[in-house]
Scaffold this active site. Structure first.
Site, mmCIF file in Angstrom:
data_model
loop_
_atom_site.group_PDB
_atom_site.id
_atom_site.type_symbol
_atom_site.label_atom_id
_atom_site.label_comp_id
_atom_site.label_asym_id
_atom_site.label_seq_id
_atom_site.Cartn_x
_atom_site.Cartn_y
_atom_site.Cartn_z
ATOM 1 C CD GLU A 98 5.535 -3.697 5.243
ATOM 2 O OE1 GLU A 98 6.219 -3.171 6.092
ATOM 3 O OE2 GLU A 98 6.138 -4.326 4.153
ATOM 4 C CG ASP A 99 5.611 0.525 6.285
ATOM 5 O OD1 ASP A 99 5.387 -0.651 5.591
ATOM 6 O OD2 ASP A 99 6.368 1.266 5.868
ATOM 7 C CG ASP A 102 0.452 0.784 -2.082
ATOM 8 O OD1 ASP A 102 -0.738 1.079 -2.231
ATOM 9 O OD2 ASP A 102 1.512 1.495 -2.757
ATOM 10 C CG PHE A 151 3.154 8.791 -0.693
ATOM 11 C CD1 PHE A 151 3.589 7.632 -1.382
ATOM 12 C CD2 PHE A 151 4.145 9.625 -0.135
ATOM 13 C CE1 PHE A 151 4.629 6.970 -0.962
ATOM 14 C CE2 PHE A 151 5.418 9.074 0.210
ATOM 15 C CZ PHE A 151 5.445 7.763 -0.127
ATOM 16 N NE ARG A 164 13.140 5.987 7.497
ATOM 17 C CZ ARG A 164 12.488 5.240 6.524
ATOM 18 N NH1 ARG A 164 11.256 4.688 6.595
ATOM 19 N NH2 ARG A 164 13.133 4.874 5.166
HETATM 20 P P1 5GP Z 1 3.324 -2.791 -2.058
HETATM 21 O O1 5GP Z 1 4.448 -4.153 -2.243
HETATM 22 O O2 5GP Z 1 2.238 -3.481 -0.861
HETATM 23 O O3 5GP Z 1 2.972 -2.150 -2.878
HETATM 24 O O4 5GP Z 1 4.173 -1.858 -0.928
HETATM 25 C C1 5GP Z 1 4.707 -1.925 0.191
HETATM 26 C C2 5GP Z 1 5.694 -0.989 0.564
HETATM 27 O O5 5GP Z 1 5.572 0.239 -0.256
HETATM 28 C C3 5GP Z 1 5.531 -0.499 1.873
HETATM 29 O O6 5GP Z 1 6.188 -1.216 2.927
HETATM 30 C C4 5GP Z 1 6.146 0.904 2.129
HETATM 31 O O7 5GP Z 1 7.563 0.695 2.021
HETATM 32 C C5 5GP Z 1 5.826 1.360 0.458
HETATM 33 N N1 5GP Z 1 4.524 2.259 0.423
HETATM 34 C C6 5GP Z 1 3.388 1.757 -0.112
HETATM 35 N N2 5GP Z 1 2.499 3.190 0.259
HETATM 36 C C7 5GP Z 1 3.276 3.867 0.636
HETATM 37 C C8 5GP Z 1 2.800 5.206 1.292
HETATM 38 O O8 5GP Z 1 1.651 5.688 1.268
HETATM 39 N N3 5GP Z 1 3.702 5.935 2.044
HETATM 40 C C9 5GP Z 1 5.077 5.453 2.402
HETATM 41 N N4 5GP Z 1 5.839 6.150 2.779
HETATM 42 N N5 5GP Z 1 5.511 4.131 1.681
HETATM 43 C C10 5GP Z 1 4.576 3.676 1.031
#
Ligand code: 5GP
Length: 179
Positions: A98-99, A102, A151, A164
């Site tokens: 995963e990237d 959050d 962010f 990207r």
């Molecule tokens: P979660 O469900 O853990 O809140 O969010 C995961 C997804 O939200 C990540 O896979 C990503 O796609 C997006 N996301 C959360 N924080 C960021 C951020 O700081 N930058 C970007 N580009 N995407 C984020």
């Protein structure tokens, strides 16, 4: 369009050194095993491409596309699979790539979903983690960097599909980057 808009948070060299370390740890941990790497599209494809080349093991790669509902910058935890795996993971050792984790809602949904497919094991590699925003606890087995609640874009991560291709992790103000 590029560097002027995104402040460098983690530079290219720091990323590549950390990714190499993660690859070496994964190689040791899975010695004599065959891995299935599951990069979560789209954000993790750059990380996954570098990570897999740092892993010295026989491995297969299968992609999973997810769409997380919410606004541009916040996840709601409601997740749709937009593109599913092409092969069974039953009895396989799976590493989800995963990237960023959050709130943890997306990963927690995904892990529940994968469990129903009876893999032998599932672990998580994430390039980034924002622990201050966690809403559910997700254990990340291989973590690149912990970051503050900002962010981020670049190295695969987007804002409105842009950024990207930045070779580093940068910070943008989502409001200022609109349009
Ligand atoms: P979660 O469900 O853990 O809140 O969010 C995961 C997804 O939200 C990540 O896979 C990503 O796609 C997006 N996301 C959360 N924080 C960021 C951020 O700081 N930058 C970007 N580009 N995407 C984020």
């Amino acid at each position: 369009m590029r560097t002027s808009e995104a402040r460098v948070l983690i530079d290219q060299k720091t990323i590549s050194e950390r990714v190499l370390e993660l690859g070496q740890t994964i190689t040791k941990d899975y010695a004599d095993k065959e891995l299935v790497l599951i990069p979560v599209l789209k954000g993790s494809f750059v990380f996954a491409a570098d990570l897999m080349r740092a892993i010295d093991l026989p491995l297969a790669v299968d992609f999973l596309g997810l769409r997380s509902y919410g606004d541009d910058t916040k996840s709601s935890g409601v997740v749709q699979i937009t593109s599913d795996l092409t092969h069974s993971i039953e009895d396989r050792d799976v590493l989800v790539v995963e990237d960023i984790v959050d709130t943890g809602l997306t990963m927690s949904y995904l892990l529940e979903n994968l469990k129903t497919r009876r893999p032998r094991s599932v672990r998580v590699a994430s390039l980034l983690h924002k622990p201050s925003r966690a809403r559910v606890s997700v254990s990340i087995d291989y973590l690149g960097f912990t970051i503050e609640d900002v962010f981020v874009v670049g190295y695969g991560l987007d804002h409105a599909q842009r950024y990207r291709n930045l070779p580093y992790i940068g910070h943008v103000d989502p409001a200022a980057a609109k349009g």
